[in-house]
Design a protein around this motif. Structure first.
Motif, PDB file in Angstrom:
ATOM      1  N   ARG A  18      -6.348   0.407   2.106  1.00 34.92           N
ATOM      2  CA  ARG A  18      -6.471  -1.044   2.013  1.00 34.92           C
ATOM      3  C   ARG A  18      -5.675  -1.561   0.823  1.00 34.92           C
ATOM      4  NH1 ARG A  18      -8.688  -2.190  -2.433  1.00 34.92           N
ATOM      5  NH2 ARG A  18     -10.246  -0.870  -3.441  1.00 34.92           N
ATOM      6  N   VAL A  45      -7.979  14.045  -4.984  1.00 35.05           N
ATOM      7  CA  VAL A  45      -8.108  13.538  -3.606  1.00 35.05           C
ATOM      8  C   VAL A  45      -7.084  14.153  -2.660  1.00 35.05           C
ATOM      9  CG1 VAL A  45      -9.097  11.365  -4.421  1.00 35.05           C
ATOM     10  CG2 VAL A  45      -6.636  11.495  -3.957  1.00 35.05           C
ATOM     11  N   GLN A  72       0.827  -1.202   0.000  1.00 33.86           N
ATOM     12  CA  GLN A  72       0.000   0.000   0.000  1.00 33.86           C
ATOM     13  C   GLN A  72       0.867   1.259   0.000  1.00 33.86           C
ATOM     14  OE1 GLN A  72      -2.342  -2.194   3.358  1.00 33.86           O
ATOM     15  NE2 GLN A  72      -3.322  -0.195   3.029  1.00 33.86           N
ATOM     16  N   GLU A 128      -4.749   5.606  -4.700  1.00 35.70           N
ATOM     17  CA  GLU A 128      -4.203   4.309  -5.083  1.00 35.70           C
ATOM     18  C   GLU A 128      -2.868   4.438  -5.805  1.00 35.70           C
ATOM     19  OE1 GLU A 128      -7.147   2.603  -7.596  1.00 35.70           O
ATOM     20  OE2 GLU A 128      -8.578   2.222  -5.970  1.00 35.70           O
ATOM     21  N   SER A 140      -4.688   1.026  -2.174  1.00 37.63           N
ATOM     22  CA  SER A 140      -4.926   2.367  -1.664  1.00 37.63           C
ATOM     23  C   SER A 140      -4.240   2.547  -0.327  1.00 37.63           C
ATOM     24  CB  SER A 140      -6.423   2.627  -1.530  1.00 37.63           C
ATOM     25  OG  SER A 140      -6.966   1.878  -0.458  1.00 37.63           O
ATOM     26  N   GLU A 181     -10.814   8.023   6.854  1.00 39.57           N
ATOM     27  CA  GLU A 181     -11.148   8.386   5.485  1.00 39.57           C
ATOM     28  C   GLU A 181     -10.138   9.344   4.886  1.00 39.57           C
ATOM     29  OE1 GLU A 181     -15.113   9.809   5.303  1.00 39.57           O
ATOM     30  OE2 GLU A 181     -16.015   7.879   5.850  1.00 39.57           O
ATOM     31  N   GLU A 220      -7.170  11.848   0.864  1.00 34.71           N
ATOM     32  CA  GLU A 220      -8.156  10.780   1.045  1.00 34.71           C
ATOM     33  C   GLU A 220      -7.447   9.431   1.000  1.00 34.71           C
ATOM     34  OE1 GLU A 220     -11.492  11.003  -1.561  1.00 34.71           O
ATOM     35  OE2 GLU A 220     -11.684  13.190  -1.358  1.00 34.71           O
ATOM     36  N   THR A 221      -7.865   8.539   1.878  1.00 35.54           N
ATOM     37  CA  THR A 221      -7.210   7.228   1.949  1.00 35.54           C
ATOM     38  C   THR A 221      -7.605   6.318   0.783  1.00 35.54           C
ATOM     39  OG1 THR A 221      -8.969   6.428   3.414  1.00 35.54           O
ATOM     40  CG2 THR A 221      -6.996   7.334   4.451  1.00 35.54           C
ATOM     41  N   THR A 222      -8.448   6.818  -0.107  1.00 38.26           N
ATOM     42  CA  THR A 222      -8.762   6.053  -1.317  1.00 38.26           C
ATOM     43  C   THR A 222      -7.660   6.183  -2.373  1.00 38.26           C
ATOM     44  OG1 THR A 222     -10.002   7.947  -2.163  1.00 38.26           O
ATOM     45  CG2 THR A 222     -11.252   6.235  -1.001  1.00 38.26           C
TER      46      THR A 222
END
Length: 397
Positions: A368, A313, A278, A359, A365, A385, A355-357
């Motif tokens: 995750r 993001v 990640q 990637e 990401s 988040e 943002e933790t989204t």
């Protein structure tokens, strides 16, 4: 009198702000039909000038319906000889010594329009003879606009030529809007022998375009990426470590105007080991600007990140927690992110909100991993988040 002249059409195209006109060939009755724009950005309107002012004064006091006005000055799309096309919709008025017709809809390039003045109808409407005015018929046309340049592929992200075996997606950028429903027929993936890889991409019923039709998102089939899934077991991975591939965008992909691309596009790349790690913001390096300047905030990543997500993001907030307006730049194969503010930097402690989204190229990401490896435990899973990363902007010396 009927006048149709290439010079008239040229005048409209070049001299519309000054007007283009056709005049009845009579010194006694200098009646003319002019096609003018009252302002450069306004629509063309038709003006009938040179009429007796006393007649116009009487006409201005008469209430005429649209048909009554159209009998005096009729404007229509020119049809074949002997035909009488219907008059165009629009508004009539007497203004500054002229009868003015303003079309309800803008005139279209490539069509020929006909304006006809009938002095007898003018006399009947005004209740007085129209003097020595004679009928005038003028035809004019707006030239067709120059055809737009064919679209071309301007960039494909990621830009680097070594990609992980579990590469998740490509972003294809075009110079002009493209047609929809063609993407999966116009994009191919070839292996190092020039053979087409069978069904490497996820074909969605609704293609993924930005609102302007200039950026297309192309996903690899996740079933060919994630280990343990049936498509990968049956057909193998779409990309294999150690292989060389070519992404091909065919020239016959039509743009939104129906024209093929200016030229085909190819992106050659090599494949390295899968990436199951990640993104870790603690590894990022910051180069802060000075207060009072408009120099960029520079953030350097330890690996390439998703180009499309880097545009949306990451947000910079000022010491009061308010978003800072500015412009984003991404370069160095998507390993460097720079933010240039619209105004001067304030001094103090600011934050980069991420943002933790966000990637990496393989879809891992910050929050995750893309794929849970059944052999190794997940090292970390961030539930927040967003991640807030402080940086200090020193005062200018």
């Amino acid at each position: 009198m009927t006048v149709r002249s290439p010079l008239l059409c040229l005048c409209i195209a070049v001299c519309c702000p000054l007007g283009a006109h056709v005049r009845a060939a009579s010194d006694e009755t200098p009646v003319e039909i002019a096609f003018r724009r009252p302002e450069p950005s306004a629509n063309l309107r038709i003006e009938l000038t040179g009429l007796d002012r006393a007649v116009l004064e009487r006409l201005s006091r008469v209430e005429l319906d649209r048909d009554g006005w159209a009998q005096i000055l009729s404007v229509s799309v020119a049809g074949e000889a002997g035909t009488a096309p219907p008059a165009m919709l629009g508004d009539y008025q007497v203004e500054d010594g002229a009868i003015v017709f303003e079309p309800r809809f803008p005139l279209k390039a490539g069509l020929t329009y006909r304006a006809v003045f009938d002095p007898a109808a003018l006399g009947r409407a005004a209740g007085t003879p129209a003097g020595n005015a004679r009928s005038v018929t003028a035809e004019f046309a707006l030239p067709r606009p120059k055809p737009p340049e064919p679209a071309s592929v301007t960039a494909v992200y990621p830009t680097r030529d070594t990609l992980p075996e579990n590469q998740l997606k490509f972003y294809l950028h075009f110079s002009a809007p493209m047609s929809r429903g063609e993407a999966y027929e116009r994009i191919r993936l070839l292996d190092d022998k020039g053979q087409q890889v069978e069904q490497p991409f996820l074909e969605l019923g609704e293609e993924l375009w930005d609102p302007f039709g200039r950026r297309f998102t192309l996903f690899f089939d996740p079933g060919r990426i994630k280990r343990g899934l049936k498509p990968r077991e049956l057909f193998g991975p779409a990309l294999e470590e150690g292989g060389a591939y070519t992404l091909v965008v065919e020239r016959d992909w039509p743009d939104a105007e129906g024209n093929p691309l200016r030229q085909p596009f190819t992106k050659r790349f090599k494949v390295i080991a899968p990436d199951d790690t990640q993104p870790d913001p603690s590894r990022w390096k910051f180069a802060a600007p000075a207060a009072g300047s408009r120099d960029p905030l520079t953030v350097t990543f330890d690996e390439p990140l998703d180009h499309g997500m880097l545009q949306r993001v990451l947000v910079v907030s000022d010491p009061a927690g308010r978003p800072v307006a500015g412009r984003i730049e991404v370069d160095r194969e998507e390993t460097r992110w720079r933010f240039r503010p619209d105004g001067d930097w304030p001094s103090g402690r600011l934050h980069l909100i991420v943002e933790t989204t966000l990637e990496d190229l393989a879809g891992n990401s910050i929050g995750r991993p893309f794929e849970v490896d059944v052999v190794r435990p997940i090292e970390r899973r961030i539930e927040r988040e967003t991640v807030s990363m402080p940086f200090d902007v020193p005062p200018r010396r």
